[in-house]
Each structure stands twice: as C-alpha cells, then as structure tokens.
Design a protein around this motif. Sequence first.
Motif, PDB file in Angstrom:
ATOM      1  N   LEU A 481       0.792  -1.080  -0.340  1.00  0.00           N
ATOM      2  CA  LEU A 481      -0.022  -0.569  -0.233  1.00  0.00           C
ATOM      3  C   LEU A 481       0.815   0.837   0.216  1.00  0.00           C
ATOM      4  O   LEU A 481       2.362   1.029   0.505  1.00  0.00           O
ATOM      5  CB  LEU A 481      -0.733  -0.403   0.649  1.00  0.00           C
ATOM      6  N   GLY A 482       0.517   2.300  -0.600  1.00  0.00           N
ATOM      7  CA  GLY A 482       1.044   3.843  -0.397  1.00  0.00           C
ATOM      8  C   GLY A 482       0.154   4.892  -1.313  1.00  0.00           C
ATOM      9  O   GLY A 482      -0.992   3.985  -1.279  1.00  0.00           O
ATOM     10  N   ARG A 483       0.964   5.661  -1.124  1.00  0.00           N
ATOM     11  CA  ARG A 483      -0.367   7.004  -1.368  1.00  0.00           C
ATOM     12  C   ARG A 483       1.188   8.220  -1.677  1.00  0.00           C
ATOM     13  O   ARG A 483       2.138   7.836  -1.038  1.00  0.00           O
ATOM     14  CB  ARG A 483      -1.575   7.695   0.058  1.00  0.00           C
ATOM     15  N   HIS A 484       0.073   8.608  -2.569  1.00  0.00           N
ATOM     16  CA  HIS A 484       1.043  10.548  -3.205  1.00  0.00           C
ATOM     17  C   HIS A 484       1.994   9.737  -3.639  1.00  0.00           C
ATOM     18  O   HIS A 484       1.943   8.424  -4.025  1.00  0.00           O
ATOM     19  CB  HIS A 484       0.961  10.864  -1.757  1.00  0.00           C
ATOM     20  N   SER A 533       5.476  10.973   4.418  1.00  0.00           N
ATOM     21  CA  SER A 533       6.441  11.557   5.342  1.00  0.00           C
ATOM     22  C   SER A 533       4.764  12.360   6.014  1.00  0.00           C
ATOM     23  O   SER A 533       4.636  12.571   5.788  1.00  0.00           O
ATOM     24  CB  SER A 533       6.896  12.598   4.781  1.00  0.00           C
ATOM     25  N   PRO A 534       5.854  12.353   7.704  1.00  0.00           N
ATOM     26  CA  PRO A 534       4.551  13.066   8.046  1.00  0.00           C
ATOM     27  C   PRO A 534       4.930  14.884   8.175  1.00  0.00           C
ATOM     28  O   PRO A 534       4.031  15.328   8.620  1.00  0.00           O
ATOM     29  CB  PRO A 534       4.824  12.703   9.831  1.00  0.00           C
ATOM     30  N   HIS A 535       5.608  14.932   7.468  1.00  0.00           N
ATOM     31  CA  HIS A 535       6.066  17.015   7.566  1.00  0.00           C
ATOM     32  C   HIS A 535       5.270  16.998   6.055  1.00  0.00           C
ATOM     33  O   HIS A 535       4.834  15.707   5.436  1.00  0.00           O
ATOM     34  CB  HIS A 535       7.446  16.841   7.021  1.00  0.00           C
ATOM     35  N   GLU A 581      15.494  11.046   6.613  1.00  0.00           N
ATOM     36  CA  GLU A 581      13.930  12.209   5.676  1.00  0.00           C
ATOM     37  C   GLU A 581      14.776  13.395   4.619  1.00  0.00           C
ATOM     38  O   GLU A 581      16.214  13.026   4.634  1.00  0.00           O
ATOM     39  CB  GLU A 581      13.939  12.895   7.416  1.00  0.00           C
ATOM     40  N   THR A 582      13.934  12.888   4.536  1.00  0.00           N
ATOM     41  CA  THR A 582      14.256  14.564   2.846  1.00  0.00           C
ATOM     42  C   THR A 582      12.386  14.711   2.523  1.00  0.00           C
ATOM     43  O   THR A 582      11.990  14.665   3.336  1.00  0.00           O
ATOM     44  CB  THR A 582      14.778  13.604   1.793  1.00  0.00           C
ATOM     45  N   GLN A 583      12.529  15.840   1.565  1.00  0.00           N
ATOM     46  CA  GLN A 583      11.824  16.411   0.952  1.00  0.00           C
ATOM     47  C   GLN A 583      10.641  15.147   0.953  1.00  0.00           C
ATOM     48  O   GLN A 583      10.824  14.274   0.060  1.00  0.00           O
ATOM     49  CB  GLN A 583      11.315  17.030   0.627  1.00  0.00           C
ATOM     50  N   PRO A 584       8.960  15.726   0.683  1.00  0.00           N
ATOM     51  CA  PRO A 584       8.161  14.780   0.750  1.00  0.00           C
ATOM     52  C   PRO A 584       8.134  13.964  -0.816  1.00  0.00           C
ATOM     53  O   PRO A 584       7.353  12.614  -1.116  1.00  0.00           O
ATOM     54  CB  PRO A 584       6.882  15.252   1.211  1.00  0.00           C
ATOM     55  N   LEU A 585       8.403  14.938  -1.689  1.00  0.00           N
ATOM     56  CA  LEU A 585       8.386  14.197  -2.805  1.00  0.00           C
ATOM     57  C   LEU A 585       9.937  13.964  -3.180  1.00  0.00           C
ATOM     58  O   LEU A 585       9.584  12.810  -4.367  1.00  0.00           O
ATOM     59  CB  LEU A 585       7.907  15.884  -4.035  1.00  0.00           C
ATOM     60  N   LEU A 586      10.943  13.533  -2.213  1.00  0.00           N
ATOM     61  CA  LEU A 586      11.807  13.270  -3.030  1.00  0.00           C
ATOM     62  C   LEU A 586      11.689  11.566  -2.355  1.00  0.00           C
ATOM     63  O   LEU A 586      12.645  10.884  -2.534  1.00  0.00           O
ATOM     64  CB  LEU A 586      12.796  14.216  -2.677  1.00  0.00           C
TER      65      LEU A 586
END
Length: 623
Positions: A481-484, A533-535, A581-586
């Motif tokens: 499962l995944g989202r975005h 990412s929670p961010h 951690e990294t930027q959500p899109l990355l």
Amino acid sequence: MCGIVGYVASADRVGAPRALDVLLEGLRRLEYRGYDSAGVATIADGQVAARKKAGKLVNLLDEIDQAPMAPARVGIGHTRWATHGGPTDENAHPHLGDGSRLAVIHNGIIENFTVLKARLVEAGEVFESQTDTEVAAKLIGQFYRGEAAGDLTEAMRLAVNELQGAFTLLAVHADAPEQVVAARRNSPLVVGLGEGENFLGSDVSGFIDFTRDAVELEQDQIVTITADDVAIIGFDGVPATGRRFYVDWDAAAAEKGGFDTFMEKEIHDQPKAVEDTLLGRSDAAGRLSLDELRIDPQDLKEVTKIMVIACGTAAYAGHVAKYAIEHWCRIPVEVELAHEFRYRDPIIDSNTLVVSISQSGETMDTLMAVRYAKEQGAKTLAICNTNGSTIPRESDAVLYLHAGPEIAVASTKAFLAMIAASYVLGLYLAQLRGQMFAEEIGDVMADLGQIPQKIQQILDQADPIRELARAMKDTPSVLFLGRHVGYPVALEGALKLKELAYIHAEGFAAGELKHGPIALIEPGQPVFVVVPSPHGRHSVHSKVVSNIQEVRARGAKTITVAEEGDEAVTEFSEEVFFVPETQPLLMPLLTTVPLQIFACALAAEKGYDVDQPRNLAKSVTVE
Ligand code: F6R
C-alpha cells in the motif's frame, strides 16, 4: 529481446583466429536480453559450422565442449527470447538457408512470415523449426542463389524489402567468408570498430571487451562488415553513413564487482547512479542548465500539457514524475502505458510534450508511442539510460540518466535514476517558466544532492530486511500500500516481488483499500505500507496510519517503510524499516530501496536466478 553479435577479422590479424571467443563473450554480456536458447555459427574450411542449444548460454558452452568448433575468423551469435516457436534446440538460432551454406540470426518479429513460408514451401524449401527467422534464412538463400547472383548484401536487401515487422538480421555465407551482413528495422544494432576486425552487437555490451569505438545505424539500413571496412546502405540500396560515437563506460561497470548477482550490485550502485544522474545539471547557485536537451527553451515554455509514456517500472517512475512536475510547474501531466497510448486516439498537439522514459531506449511499445506522438505533431523528450539507442535518437530531446549499464533483467538502479532525472526535468521546466524561485529550486537540488548518502545509509543497515525476506520465503502473497508518491513505490515493490520471487503481489493506493482490496485481508496476510512523510503541507500521513490500523485490525502482518523518527507507525507495525528524512516528494528515492532488497533476498532464498527471472527479457523489442 534476443541478443545478437557478429564478428569478422582479417587473416593477418595477430594471434589465433578468435571468432568463437569473441562471439561467446559477447553473448555472455548480452544474455540478459533473452535466455531461452543460444547459438553460434562460424565459417571455417569453406563450411558453415553451427551449434545451438535450448536454455541458458551455459548449455551452449557444454555443447561446444562436446563438439568443438574449428578456429574461425568470421561468425555470428544469438541468445533468444522466444516469440515464434517454443524454446527448443530446433527453434534456437542460427537458422540455415541455401543448402546449409548460409546462417541467419534474428531479433524481432517478422509479421508476414506465414505468407512467405507458404511461398517458400511451394518453392521446395524444407523447414526444421517453427520460427519466423527460418523464413528469412530461406528467403535470403533464395535471393543469394537467384537475383542477387552470389552477393550477400544484395540478397539481404532484396529479402528485407519483402519482410514486414521488426527485425535485426545477421547473415554469414560459406561462399563469402570475409563478411557479415546485417539489416535493421525497428530493432537495435550497433557496429563496433576494431583494428583489423569489426563487430556487430544488439548493443555495445556485445563488444565492449574489444572496442569502445562504435557506429550507430539508422532505421532501415543494411551494414556489411569486413575486417577493414564498414559499408552502409539503405533498404533502397542508396549508400549511407552511420554516426560514430565513443562508449564511455568501461567493461568493469558491466561486471558483478564482488557481489553474487548483478541485481545486488545494481541495488548497491544506486547512490552512484543517482549522483551521476544529477551530476553537471546545475551550477553552484543551483541554477539548472540542460543544454544537452537539444530542444528550444521557447518551445518548452509553450508546452500546455505533458504526457509521460513508458512501460513497467519505467511507467512507475513516470507516476512519480507526475506528482513532482505538476507540483513544481503547474502543467498538467498524464501518465500512460506506452502500449495503451497510441491505440486510443490521445489528445495531443504541438504544445504537448511527450516524455518517454526507458532504460533500454529500445522498448518497442514505447518507441512506437514516441513515433505516434511525433506524427501527431507533439514534441518528444526521452529520459533514457542507453546512449545511442533508438528512442533518444528519434526524439526531439534527450535527458540521459548516466546510471551505467543495468544488466539484471529487473530494473533497480535505472528506476531511481529515472525518478531523479524526472525531478531535474520538472525543476528545469519550473525555472524556465518562472514557476519557482531560484532559491526554491536550489533547495530541492541541495536535498537531491543528499540522497546518494541517504541511500547508502539504507544499504548499510539492510540486514534486518534480508532476515525478514528469508523468514517470509514461503509466503504465497504480499500486498503493498502507498499513497501520493508512495503509491508508485508500492506498485514497484509489488512488481519486483512478482518478477523475482514468482509470488502473487499487488500494489494498491492506500486510499483505495476500503473500496475493495481490504476484502483480501485475512489473518497473517503480509502487507507492506509505504508511509508518507509526516511533514509537508498536505501530508496524508495520518490517513495512511489509519489504513495500517485497518488492515492490522483484520489480522494483517503489517510491515512499514517510514521516515526516521515517525514513531506513529511503530505501534501498529510488526516490522518497521526507517529511511532517512527528505522532502516528501523525494521520498521514492529512499522508500523504494528496502522493497528492492526484500524482493531480491526473498527470491534468492527461494533459490531463483534474480538476474534472469523466468519468461522475461531485459529489452522488450516486440509489441
Ligand atoms: C521491471 C522492468 C520492466 C521494464 C520495462 C520497460 O523490473 O525492468 O518492467 O521497466 O520493460 O523497459 P525500458 O525501461 O527499457 O523501456
């Protein structure tokens, strides 16, 4: 799909005649293109000598051990991915024509072979295989004896003008022991230039051990190589010239480098692959310059829609590209499987940018979709790993990955490099169209620059993933499962497991779970969850955490891939693999890695060949 090699050397070349060694080494490197059978033909003592065997190359080597071949200076070799006719000894290439004095190998599909075969049978030809290739062999043989009057190049030319479909054909004839003749339409072929010897290969790895000087051929061309000459003509007989290029990766890059398999090596290559993809694309201030694109920046400014076309893993990279490009550039992006695209009358015009993504640059479905897009007037841009391949050559613009050769049939490092290249493209378009401030672009580029070391961190701590894979070796099914941007990662995780471990695996958008797939959950069902990412402003993190609880409440074994410090998932996960951690899109550049390692380790534990999974081939050059 099918690997092809050809070789010819002069009589005064220093050293023993080495055609067989060159051909077998080439086939070893090209075996990733197909491994249903392998075969070689050489010309020695005025005769064609041929050996061929179903199964992997090793079977052919055994065959040659048992029935050694005389030293030769000329020959052709083939490794097959079966299309017409099962993977048997009879259907293995080479196929013979002209009373066994001619040998032919082929990559592709001859679509009108049934009609031609009937005509040839009528003319007295006897067939030994079910292949379309044998038709080409008999046809070339007939022309050689007849209209072409003993000119092999002309016989090839006359024959290919009767063939429909996609093909690379190589032929040698016992009466013409100084040459190999090859033709290409819609299937790959490159020439390697040596000293007193010349080479042919489906791609440069077919001769990388012997030369790095190469010549690219155009569509519908015939090349005749002798020891000292390379002569090219069109299918119409008009002389032509090829484009010379230098192969800048070395042979060692295509070796296992201490790993047991190419797949493990390529998974470990990923920090470098991403680094090399990003290299030289921005200046110190983070300003992107993509001069290599070969497309007028003004044209890119006028783009109103982007369509990404690709297949398999490359299409999942395209899904990630959509999230990033739409977010950064505010241009609508559609992603479509290349084989669906051109058969449904898509709406494209001169302001549409069609971005193809392909590791090999030869995938027939993608190539045909690119051609279709061009015909409709769209601008075409290829994101590709293989220099000199057909898709970038036929596109208006190209962004090469520089990920190095990918030999394992299932894609790993090219996937991450494709995603990284898509980010670069998205940021470049945003810069060009004034959609992002320079500092914003600089920030993303800086974070991208950190990704290689973060991938390395995941690789360094991967033992628990391998342990879990070993423990789960008998599981019959795994859901992802995944989202975005985690959704395409889930799809890729499932595909890797299907391909490598031959077990049922499905990827779902986590939000879709409640609309049906949740019915699959029963006690013990393993479910991987790629947690966002929670961010970030629009984080769907809490929703995915709820999904984890929903499947767990129904007895699922939950395995999560989450960002370091994301303690919200720990309580609901039987296993958690944290990524930096990294930027959500990355995040896909990191969250994909544990899933690759899991699939590879589980398949290895089951004793499967992770480099050459059953029924697959690296470069899918048939539609
Ligand atoms: C999966 C895989 C394939 C390829 C697909 C497209 O591991 O390797 O799904 O991604 O066949 O191939 P390319 O990228 O060469 O166009």
